[in-house]
Each structure stands twice: as C-alpha cells, then as structure tokens.
Design an enzyme around this catalytic site. Sequence first.
Site, mmCIF file in Angstrom:
data_model
loop_
_atom_site.group_PDB
_atom_site.id
_atom_site.type_symbol
_atom_site.label_atom_id
_atom_site.label_comp_id
_atom_site.label_asym_id
_atom_site.label_seq_id
_atom_site.Cartn_x
_atom_site.Cartn_y
_atom_site.Cartn_z
ATOM 1 N N ASP A 226 0.853 -1.186 0.000
ATOM 2 C CA ASP A 226 0.000 0.000 0.000
ATOM 3 C C ASP A 226 0.891 1.240 0.000
ATOM 4 O O ASP A 226 1.532 1.551 1.002
ATOM 5 C CB ASP A 226 -0.918 0.017 1.224
ATOM 6 N N LEU A 227 0.944 1.932 -1.109
ATOM 7 C CA LEU A 227 1.901 3.019 -1.309
ATOM 8 C C LEU A 227 1.825 4.070 -0.204
ATOM 9 O O LEU A 227 0.766 4.646 0.047
ATOM 10 C CB LEU A 227 1.644 3.684 -2.672
ATOM 11 N N ASP A 228 2.963 4.300 0.451
ATOM 12 C CA ASP A 228 3.110 5.331 1.488
ATOM 13 C C ASP A 228 2.134 5.159 2.651
ATOM 14 O O ASP A 228 1.801 6.126 3.343
ATOM 15 C CB ASP A 228 2.929 6.732 0.882
ATOM 16 N N GLU A 229 1.669 3.922 2.879
ATOM 17 C CA GLU A 229 0.736 3.692 3.976
ATOM 18 C C GLU A 229 1.240 2.637 4.951
ATOM 19 O O GLU A 229 0.475 2.108 5.756
ATOM 20 C CB GLU A 229 -0.639 3.286 3.414
#
Length: 284
Positions: A226-229
């Site tokens: 989950d991109l940048d999460e």
Amino acid sequence: MQHNDYILTLSCPDRTGIVYRVSGLLFELGCNILDSQQFGDDETGRFFLRVHFDLPPSVAPDALRARFAVLAADHAMDWQIHDARRKARLLIMVSKQGHCLNDLLFRVRSGHLHADVAAIVSNHTDYAGLAASYDIPFHHLPVTPETKAAQERSVLQLVDDLHIDLVVLARYMQILSGDMCRALAGRAINIHHSFLPSFKGARPYHQAHQRGVKIIGATAHYVTPDLDEGPIIEQDIERVDHTMSAQDLTQVGSDVESLVLARAVRSHVEHRILLNGSRTVVFR
C-alpha cells in the site's frame, strides 16, 4: 569494561508476570540488565518489551536462546535476541536527490549510526562519485516499465548476497512492486514529504508554496504494497511562512526528510521498533 551486550525484543498477549518471568530468567543466567522499556496496549491487548542486557562470558548465546524459547512458548511470544555489538548492514537506494543519502553516509562514517553501508543502488549515475569517496560499492540499475521486474530481482539478489539487514529508500523515486515489498517486509524503510494537504507528483514543494502552506513535514515508514501507507516509524515538522520561496521550502523539506529518515534508521538498527498491527511501538 568490555560488555557482552544483547537486546531482547518481544511482543505477546498481555498478562501478569511477564516482566517477572523474563527478568527472573536473565537473573538466573547471571545477566546484568542495562536498560528495559515496556508497553501494554489496552486496545490490542498486547504487551511489548525491549531489554538491553550484558550476558556473562560463561553463557553461550545459543544456550540463552534455548532457555528463552521455553519461556516464550509459554507466553506465545514473538521474540528476537540480537547481538548489540553487531553493526547492521544497509543497502541504500537513491535516485537524483542526494540529501538523505549524504546525511546517512556521514552519520555512519562518524559513528553516529551503528551500521555499515554495504552498497548503494541507484537508477541513475549521479552519486557514483559520492559512493566512491566513501569506498562503497555503487550499483547502477536503471529501470523502465519493461525492465522493472528484472531490476528488482537484481536488487533482491544483492540483498541476499550481501546479507543486508535493512534497505533504505533515501528518496528513491520508483514505486516498488507488491512482490518486492513483500520480500522486504519489515526490513525496508521509506521517507517522503508529508504536508497538510498532501501534494502528490512532481515538485511537491512548489505545489506547497503555491498553496501557502504553513507547515512542512516528513514521514518515515516501513514499505508495504500500500503506497506510502506502511507502519509509521518517525515524523517531524517545521513551520514556514509567506516570506519563503519555493526553493526555501525545498531546503527546509530536505533537512526535515534527512533528520526523520536518520532517526527511523537508527531506531531500526538499535532494535527499538516493534510492530503493533498497522502501527509501531518505538522505544526511546
């Protein structure tokens, strides 16, 4: 006096007597506890503990682990025992912005970060000279949509061959595939700017300047699909105002990013981070 230092980290379902049992076992083995920090999370019902201790020369580390494994089984613990004297091996990935890379290299060289940089990987050649000045192997691995899978396999091969403990994305401007994120789960840290509101895409500091932001920040987190999460490790902010240009904001942002990433890497290599679901427990 030369210490025989080890660090125990654990998490388990919270119940009474955990600290008593752990400290009692260390006492039986003649260990001297140098530092201990703990946290019980009422929401998740889990208990977290980090103990830094001195192991007597007469006790073999394998014997310590064997004794602790019995205790850990009784409490359903997720646990690790680390040799505190061993330096973590880092692989740093970078693109065309070198402020975080330069900061980490200086901290390692000066002894402020207990780690060794085993290699630098980049999809550009801009920092080959900087790597050479520190006598660190530099691997130019360009990436295109067609070569992305092969390039990531090359990076993972380096991770295996060089026995890398932590991959640091020091402003590496490529999105890792889900497969690569899973292969590096819990051992890859990313840094990115974090504004209110968030500005995505190119030239985020120029976007921030146009919107007249009053706060610039940065976030370091573990890499997940989950991109940048991923679970957040460290964050910080700096106040800015209307007198500052887009270039001023970029400089402030670079400083904050470097500091936040260095703190996150230090917490990881000193075994101060424990995962708590989608969050982290970071012992100071």
